[in-house]
Scaffold this active site. Sequence first.
Site, PDB file in Angstrom:
ATOM      1  CG  ASN A   9      -1.682   1.265   1.423  1.00 18.52           C
ATOM      2  OD1 ASN A   9      -1.817   2.053   0.486  1.00 18.52           O
ATOM      3  ND2 ASN A   9      -2.195   1.491   2.627  1.00 18.52           N
ATOM      4  CD1 TRP A  10       3.943   1.072  -2.656  1.00 11.47           C
ATOM      5  CD2 TRP A  10       3.717   1.961  -4.708  1.00 11.47           C
ATOM      6  NE1 TRP A  10       4.708   0.339  -3.523  1.00 11.47           N
ATOM      7  CE2 TRP A  10       4.595   0.858  -4.786  1.00 11.47           C
ATOM      8  CE3 TRP A  10       3.428   2.680  -5.874  1.00 11.47           C
ATOM      9  CZ2 TRP A  10       5.178   0.459  -5.995  1.00 11.47           C
ATOM     10  CZ3 TRP A  10       4.003   2.274  -7.067  1.00 11.47           C
ATOM     11  CH2 TRP A  10       4.871   1.181  -7.123  1.00 11.47           C
ATOM     12  CE  LYS A  11       0.107   3.563   4.637  1.00  9.79           C
ATOM     13  NZ  LYS A  11       0.107   3.767   6.068  1.00  9.79           N
ATOM     14  CG  HIS A  94      -5.760   2.646   5.042  1.00 12.17           C
ATOM     15  ND1 HIS A  94      -5.283   3.601   5.909  1.00 12.17           N
ATOM     16  CD2 HIS A  94      -4.787   1.701   4.946  1.00 12.17           C
ATOM     17  CE1 HIS A  94      -4.069   3.241   6.313  1.00 12.17           C
ATOM     18  NE2 HIS A  94      -3.744   2.098   5.743  1.00 12.17           N
ATOM     19  CD  GLU A  96      -2.685   6.087   6.372  1.00  8.66           C
ATOM     20  OE1 GLU A  96      -2.652   6.079   5.128  1.00  8.66           O
ATOM     21  OE2 GLU A  96      -1.816   5.543   7.071  1.00  8.66           O
ATOM     22  CD  GLU A 166      -3.659  -1.808   7.353  1.00  7.55           C
ATOM     23  OE1 GLU A 166      -2.592  -2.161   6.860  1.00  7.55           O
ATOM     24  OE2 GLU A 166      -4.210  -0.726   7.088  1.00  7.55           O
ATOM     25  N   GLY A 172       2.629   2.603  10.568  1.00  8.46           N
ATOM     26  CA  GLY A 172       3.657   3.615  10.342  1.00  8.46           C
ATOM     27  C   GLY A 172       4.389   4.041  11.606  1.00  8.46           C
ATOM     28  CB  SER A 212       5.156  -1.685  11.779  1.00 12.99           C
ATOM     29  OG  SER A 212       4.818  -0.322  12.006  1.00 12.99           O
ATOM     30  N   GLY A 234       5.057   1.232   4.480  1.00  9.73           N
ATOM     31  CA  GLY A 234       6.452   1.658   4.357  1.00  9.73           C
ATOM     32  C   GLY A 234       7.384   0.651   3.687  1.00  9.73           C
TER      33      GLY A 234
HETATM   34  P1  PGA Z   1       2.837   0.468   7.489  1.00  8.82           P
HETATM   35  O1  PGA Z   1       1.396   0.778   6.857  1.00  8.82           O
HETATM   36  O2  PGA Z   1       3.265  -0.877   6.953  1.00  8.82           O
HETATM   37  O3  PGA Z   1       3.714   1.589   6.988  1.00  8.82           O
HETATM   38  O4  PGA Z   1       2.678   0.450   8.966  1.00  8.82           O
HETATM   39  C1  PGA Z   1       0.432  -0.229   6.739  1.00  8.82           C
HETATM   40  C2  PGA Z   1      -0.843   0.337   6.164  1.00  8.82           C
HETATM   41  O5  PGA Z   1      -1.252   1.436   6.551  1.00  8.82           O
HETATM   42  O6  PGA Z   1      -1.474  -0.305   5.297  1.00  8.82           O
END
Ligand code: PGA
Length: 250
Positions: A9-11, A94, A96, A166, A172, A212, A234
């Site tokens: 997931n590159w966001k 998600h 976010e 998640e 993150g 993470s 990440g």
């Molecule tokens: P992260 O993000 O691996 O950077 O913790 C995971 C995600 O939000 O899908």
Amino acid sequence: MRTPIIAGNWKMNKNPQETQEFLEAIKGKLPESGVEAIIGAPAIDLNALTWFSKDEPLKTAAENCYFEDAGAFTGETSPKALSDMGLDYVIIGHSERRQYFGETDEDINKKAHAILKNNMLPIICCGETLEQREAGKAEEWVTGQIENAVKGISADDLAKSVIAYEPIWAIGTGKTATADQAQEMVHVIREKIASLYDADTADKVRILYGGSVKPANVKELMSKEDIDGGLVGGASMDPESFLALVNFQK
Ligand code: PGA
């Protein structure tokens, strides 16, 4: 047997040029079987991804879409257009998107229906905050998110779909849930699916852990019975790291 998934997931990262460079770096190096490698990328990068995936064992995901196919919805992305482009999955719900863009369970449910109607599959995200976990409310919250997200979805469609657990406190932050904590909640989600549907559907739906995940911890997470893969932010953006993740079985 559920095929494991490693989904990047590159966001809101990488432009089309950087996407091209990433794809060049992984070309010919993805495993042909045993794992489903997926990359979720910003809408502006999806054209490059879908072209690449025609010749390579890579599945593609959008990071969001709207729930209508077309119309006066300035700035939104049509699920029908994504499907026409050849996208396989769309990540929805998600944390976010829920936190910064006010997405509700109802929006997420409508999006799940729109994605399935357009012959793609949703990756439905759920997860609790640290406060909810510390208050002992995590299971109730997460199973509630799932129940709302899957309303009206048939057992057949849900069996093909993907859920990603998640915990918000692990995204993150470098703070991974322990493999046991992740397994515990993923198991609770599977039991919820069994109670909403049946044992067969619960056995088929793939449930990922996200937060993470990195090459150093992927093996342990994947060794857990109910964890079918990782949704990775990440650590999915560097080609070497992504390749290490998809080759976790080696
Ligand atoms: P992260 O993000 O691996 O950077 O913790 C995971 C995600 O939000 O899908």
